[in-house]
Design an enzyme around this catalytic site. Structure first.
Site, short mmCIF file in Angstrom:
data_model
loop_
_atom_site.label_atom_id
_atom_site.label_comp_id
_atom_site.label_asym_id
_atom_site.label_seq_id
_atom_site.Cartn_x
_atom_site.Cartn_y
_atom_site.Cartn_z
CG HIS A 1 35.44 37.05 42.36
ND1 HIS A 1 36.64 37.28 43.00
CD2 HIS A 1 34.82 36.08 43.08
CE1 HIS A 1 36.74 36.47 44.03
NE2 HIS A 1 35.65 35.74 44.11
CG HIS B 1 38.90 42.23 39.57
ND1 HIS B 1 39.37 41.41 40.56
CD2 HIS B 1 39.99 42.88 39.07
CE1 HIS B 1 40.68 41.55 40.67
NE2 HIS B 1 41.08 42.43 39.76
CG HIS C 1 42.85 42.18 35.01
ND1 HIS C 1 43.75 41.23 35.40
CD2 HIS C 1 42.59 42.92 36.13
CE1 HIS C 1 44.03 41.37 36.69
NE2 HIS C 1 43.32 42.40 37.16
CD GLU C 2 40.47 46.11 36.60
OE1 GLU C 2 39.67 45.90 37.55
OE2 GLU C 2 41.70 46.13 36.75
#
Length: 683
Positions: A477, A474, A470-471
């Protein structure tokens, strides 16, 4: 002296990608660097507003985007450390800095002369012949300054500045209290028998935590940010489970010097007053006016639509737990839920998730899972840079290259928990990409995995594997966003869109070719057996009633606090009673399913950037679930799919309307059905 010669923060970046020179930075360097950066930024803005020429895009917006580079560099360097290694020195600086930073932001955002120039450009927008990103820059600056209060009169601006400064102090105090009480409440066990059910690595981590605190021969279990704790699923001793959950739920609400109840009440009151000053009925209305949701009503509609079936599913799950718990003579309470959930999971799916840890060795998950998936999908290459230093000895630095070999940026990983690190997991940018400034991205991921004794491998839970993927979503991104203007760099998107890329990246955890590459037994090297993988897939919707309910409960508490009018927020509110009433209102008041965060340790909304925005995770998950369907329909893990997702969504950063970017990628608006099916809410 802390001039540019002796203060590394004031020297031009010398390390690759502008990585801060943490090896040379001392705590006493920060405040002088901030004062220098504040002055430089104010001078740059004053030069814009002192012009007598008619406002143009170049002499106003481009000049504004060029300004503040030193402050941006100093602030990103410092605030990376405050959350990840908040020593007493750093906390003291943060407290002193908070009102100064708020005052400086207001001095820029509320500058009447600057606002007049931007308003002039906004009024003539159709005559300016700008490209799409430049046009959007005018629109965003005008809207953000308007929402910040740039159009208020001088007396109103003075009050607004006072409110912002006080709020900056309070939110800093909230986080400081929470960190201190979380450390104080770490649960000490005298005997390993009390921790029966934990694996060798977990026991090693608890023993190491005790040794670090001078408690040799004992065991210390530190608390996670959220209400539950991973060990609740494994501990066979019911009293140990109770102690662990009770400690978690009592954080910053014990009547001691770290109690956050008065702090959060004042935060709520001042946020409501600020919203009224800006012309909004509540803080939530003010925040949501500039999010993709648009209004509190839209958020409430979604949360209520999901809460009813989620609560019903949780009650059905509770009944299944109770049937098994009765054999032990137990009435299931909150501290029993995770433990009996694993028993039900084992009975229904023949699946023991705790037993999966030997297949999830951290280094292998990172390199052969997280990195491998990104390399396969986007063609990037990630290599460790042992010659570069982070802000703490635990931090590792990696360099990222594009498929054509060109440099992309740096990725920092800070995996382990420590007393100076706040709870939870997060990504932040130390440097953001901008064509205008000629900068490339440097991003960091922080997790809070318990660190075992030296020489002992770090074995992750499946939840921790999920967090790592998940991280890194980020991080991707932040690495891929390719924009001209710093205002749009990295993850600078609407708050209720920012979780979307990270949630999408979770899809690769159980993707066959990715799972087979990283899920290898620590001792034998054997892959995770096919039948176990099948059972993992079969159980994906298992316990989603609980998971969805605890999340929605926290989201609703956030909306309840920040939906108060200034009059209602001015009353003396009992925090526990307020929470109970809010949860009863939405039908999520099941004592066995506590909210993911209670107010006194709800850092996302009282010291982070998610006030009135914790709903963002489920709001973004609508897009995420729909995107996963697109990947499945279009061949999955291919470079063509990765290129489309990178170019049309991740690469846009904040330089355009996020929902327009989604339509460009997907060919239509997102549909909610995939989310409902994923969470078992279609009944």
């Amino acid at each position: 002296m802390t001039d540019a010669v002796t203060n590394p923060l004031l020297s031009p970046p010398a390390l690759p990608y502008g990585l801060p020179p943490y090896g040379s930075i001392r705590s006493e360097h920060y405040l002088p660097a901030f004062h220098e950066a504040f002055a430089a930024h104010r001078a740059e803005v004053a030069a814009i507003t002192a012009q007598t020429e008619e406002p143009t895009f170049e002499n106003t917006l481009v000049a504004l985007e060029r300004s503040g580079a030193l402050l941006d560099r100093v602030a990103r360097t410092f605030y990376t450390v405050t959350s990840a290694d908040g020593t007493a020195d750093i906390q003291a600086i943060e407290e002193e800095l908070a009102p100064l930073m708020a005052a400086h932001r207001d001095a820029i955002q509320l500058d009447a002369a600057l606002y007049a120039r931007i308003a002039d450009l906004h009024a003539r927008l159709d005559q300016l012949d700008l490209d799409a990103e430049s046009r959007y820059l005018v629109e965003r600056h005008h809207r953000e300054m308007s929402l910040a209060g740039a159009g208020l009169d001088d007396e109103q601006k003075e009050r607004l500045t006072d409110l912002n400064q006080r709020l900056s102090v309070l939110t800093t105090t909230f986080e400081k209290n929470l960190l201190a009480d979380t450390n104080d409440l770490a649960v000490v066990f005298d005997d390993a028998d009390e921790l029966d059910g934990l694996g060798d690595g977990e026991l090693s981590a608890a023993a190491q935590a005790a040794t670090t605190r001078g408690l040799d021969g004992r065991y210390v279990v530190t608390l996670t940010l959220y209400t539950g704790h991973p060990y609740l699923a494994s501990l066979t001793n019911r009293e140990s489970r109770r102690r662990l959950l009770d400690a978690s739920r009592s954080r910053a609400a014990r009547g001691n010097e770290h109690d956050n109840r008065a702090v959060l009440r004042e935060i709520v009151r001042l946020r409501a007053e600020r919203a009224a000053l800006l012309g909004y009925p509540s803080h939530a209305a003010a925040i949501l006016a500039d999010q993709t949701a648009g209004s509190p009503e839209a958020v409430h509609d979604l949360l209520r639509r999901l809460a009813l079936p989620a609560a019903a599913n949780a009650r059905a799950e509770q009944a299944a737990l109770q049937r098994i718990a009765e054999a032990d003579g137990i009435q299931v309470e909150a501290h029993d839920w995770a433990f009996y959930t694993e028993k039900v999971r084992a009975a229904e799916y023949d699946l023991d998730r705790a037993a999966l840890r030997p297949w999830f060795e951290a280094e292998r998950v990172l390199r052969d899972g997280v990195f491998f998936a990104a390399e396969q999908l986007y063609g990037i290459r990630i290599t460790e840079r042992h010659d570069l230093q982070g802000y703490h000895p635990d931090v590792r630095v990696f360099e990222v290259h594009n498929a054509d070999g060109s440099e992309l940026g740096l990725f920092l990983l800070d995996l382990y928990t420590r007393d100076t690190k706040r709870g939870g997991a997060w990504m932040n940018s130390l440097v953001t990409q901008s064509r205008l400034r000629g900068t490339a991205p440097v991003v960091a991921n922080n997790l809070n995995v318990n660190k075992p004794a030296p020489g002992t491998p770090t074995l992750l839970t499946l939840d921790e594997v999920t967090t790592l993927f998940h991280e890194f979503g980020h991080a991707l991104h932040g690495l891929f966003a390719t924009v001209t203007y710093p205002h749009f760099a990295g993850t600078a998107v609407h708050r209720d869109f920012v979780e979307f890329p990270s949630q999408v990246n979770e899809m690769w955890i159980l993707w066959p070719e990715i799972l087979a590459n990283y899920a290898r037994h620590i001792e034998t090297g054997e892959p995770l057996p096919d039948d176990v993988v099948e059972r993992l897939h079969a159980s994906e919707a298992f316990n989603q009633g609980f998971a969805t309910s605890e999340y929605l409960a926290a989201s609703w508490i956030d909306q309840a606090w920040h939906g108060l009018s200034v009059d209602d927020a001015s009353e003396e509110i009992d925090v526990a009673a307020f929470e109970a009433a809010a949860l009863a209102d939405i039908g999520l008041d099941n004592p066995a399913v506590p909210t993911r965060y209670s107010s006194t340790y709800f850092a996302h909304v009282f010291s982070g950037g998610y006030s009135a925005g914790y709903y963002s995770y489920i709001w973004s998950e609508v897009l995420d679930a729909d995107t996963v369907e697109w990947f499945r329909e279009n061949g999955g893990l291919t470079l063509a799919n990765g290129d489309r997702f990178r170019q049309r969504l991740l690469g846009v950063g904040g330089s355009g309307d996020p929902l327009a970017a989604y339509r460009d990628f997907r060919g239509r608006d997102a549909e909610i059905q995939p989310l409902l099916e994923r969470r078992g809410l279609t009944g």
